[in-house]
Scaffold this motif. Structure first.
Motif, PDB file in Angstrom:
ATOM      1  N   UNK A   2      41.640  40.269  42.400  1.00 27.96           N
ATOM      2  CA  UNK A   2      42.778  41.009  41.888  1.00 27.96           C
ATOM      3  C   UNK A   2      42.803  42.373  42.568  1.00 27.96           C
ATOM      4  N   UNK A   3      43.970  42.742  43.090  1.00 26.31           N
ATOM      5  CA  UNK A   3      44.126  44.027  43.755  1.00 26.31           C
ATOM      6  C   UNK A   3      44.426  45.098  42.710  1.00 26.31           C
ATOM      7  N   UNK A   4      43.422  45.876  42.356  1.00 24.35           N
ATOM      8  CA  UNK A   4      43.590  46.868  41.294  1.00 24.35           C
ATOM      9  C   UNK A   4      44.340  48.105  41.748  1.00 24.35           C
ATOM     10  N   UNK A   5      44.604  48.232  43.052  1.00 21.44           N
ATOM     11  CA  UNK A   5      45.361  49.371  43.550  1.00 21.44           C
ATOM     12  C   UNK A   5      46.868  49.140  43.450  1.00 21.44           C
ATOM     13  N   UNK A   6      47.267  47.895  43.347  1.00 21.60           N
ATOM     14  CA  UNK A   6      48.684  47.550  43.295  1.00 21.60           C
ATOM     15  C   UNK A   6      49.258  47.886  41.926  1.00 21.60           C
ATOM     16  N   UNK A  11      54.345  37.972  43.068  1.00 22.75           N
ATOM     17  CA  UNK A  11      52.911  37.717  43.184  1.00 22.75           C
ATOM     18  C   UNK A  11      52.385  37.042  41.920  1.00 22.75           C
ATOM     19  N   UNK A  12      51.318  36.281  42.090  1.00 20.14           N
ATOM     20  CA  UNK A  12      50.586  35.724  40.949  1.00 20.14           C
ATOM     21  C   UNK A  12      49.224  36.403  40.946  1.00 20.14           C
ATOM     22  N   UNK A  13      48.901  37.046  39.832  1.00 18.29           N
ATOM     23  CA  UNK A  13      47.617  37.731  39.691  1.00 18.29           C
ATOM     24  C   UNK A  13      46.818  37.002  38.623  1.00 18.29           C
ATOM     25  N   UNK A  14      45.614  36.564  39.014  1.00 20.59           N
ATOM     26  CA  UNK A  14      44.740  35.853  38.085  1.00 20.59           C
ATOM     27  C   UNK A  14      43.825  36.850  37.388  1.00 20.59           C
ATOM     28  N   UNK A  15      43.859  36.815  36.065  1.00 21.76           N
ATOM     29  CA  UNK A  15      43.089  37.725  35.222  1.00 21.76           C
ATOM     30  C   UNK A  15      41.851  36.982  34.722  1.00 21.76           C
ATOM     31  N   UNK A  16      40.688  37.632  34.751  1.00 23.88           N
ATOM     32  CA  UNK A  16      39.472  36.956  34.284  1.00 23.88           C
ATOM     33  C   UNK A  16      39.618  36.425  32.852  1.00 23.88           C
TER      34      UNK A  16
END
Length: 142
Positions: free
Chosen positions: A1-5, A120-125
């Motif tokens: 996951x790109x935490x800067x976005x 975008x699709x962001x996968x979260x833990x």
């Protein structure tokens, strides 16, 4: 996951029956990565269609719970699960989903379709050790 976005409009959805900390973690993580967060609540009929049982908590009460969570900018009841149709309704630029769905045929397909629309699709833990299914089992054992 790109935490800067930092996305403009984020979207996540679920049943949110027997609301638990895993649900809260998903919503809070999603909100950290977008300015405006829309949370979809699967309608009772939709849940019955794919889970073959109705939620314990009705859709209007589940929506009220979601609306009350800090960081949720809008809660909606969904009558279908097609992410492209949902995107047409809500104009999000990112979808957040639990990483337990990563690599599945369903989400590989959604990734391709949504990418064509600059989503975008962001996968979260996934929050380990808690699920609505486990809560239901514990209740039934009592």
């Amino acid at each position: 996951m790109n935490t800067n976005q930092k996305y403009k409009i984020g979207y996540t959805d679920g049943v949110y029956d027997l609301f638990h900390v895993g649900h809260l973690n998903m919503i809070q993580t999603a909100k950290q990565h977008c300015e405006y967060l829309i949370v979809g609540v699967h309608g009772d009929d939709v849940v019955e269609e794919y889970k073959h049982r109705r939620p314990i908590i009705n859709e209007n009460d589940r929506k009220r719970i979601i609306e009350s969570i800090k960081g949720v900018d809008r809660a909606v009841i969904n009558r279908f699960r097609d992410k492209l149709k949902l995107r047409e309704l809500y104009h999000f630029d990112v979808v957040f989903i639990g990483d337990d769905w990563k690599g599945t045929d369903r989400w590989n397909n959604f990734e391709k379709i949504l990418a064509e629309h600059n989503v975008d699709v962001v996968y979260v833990p996934y929050t380990q050790g808690i699920s609505t299914t486990e809560i239901r089992k514990k209740i039934m054992e009592e």
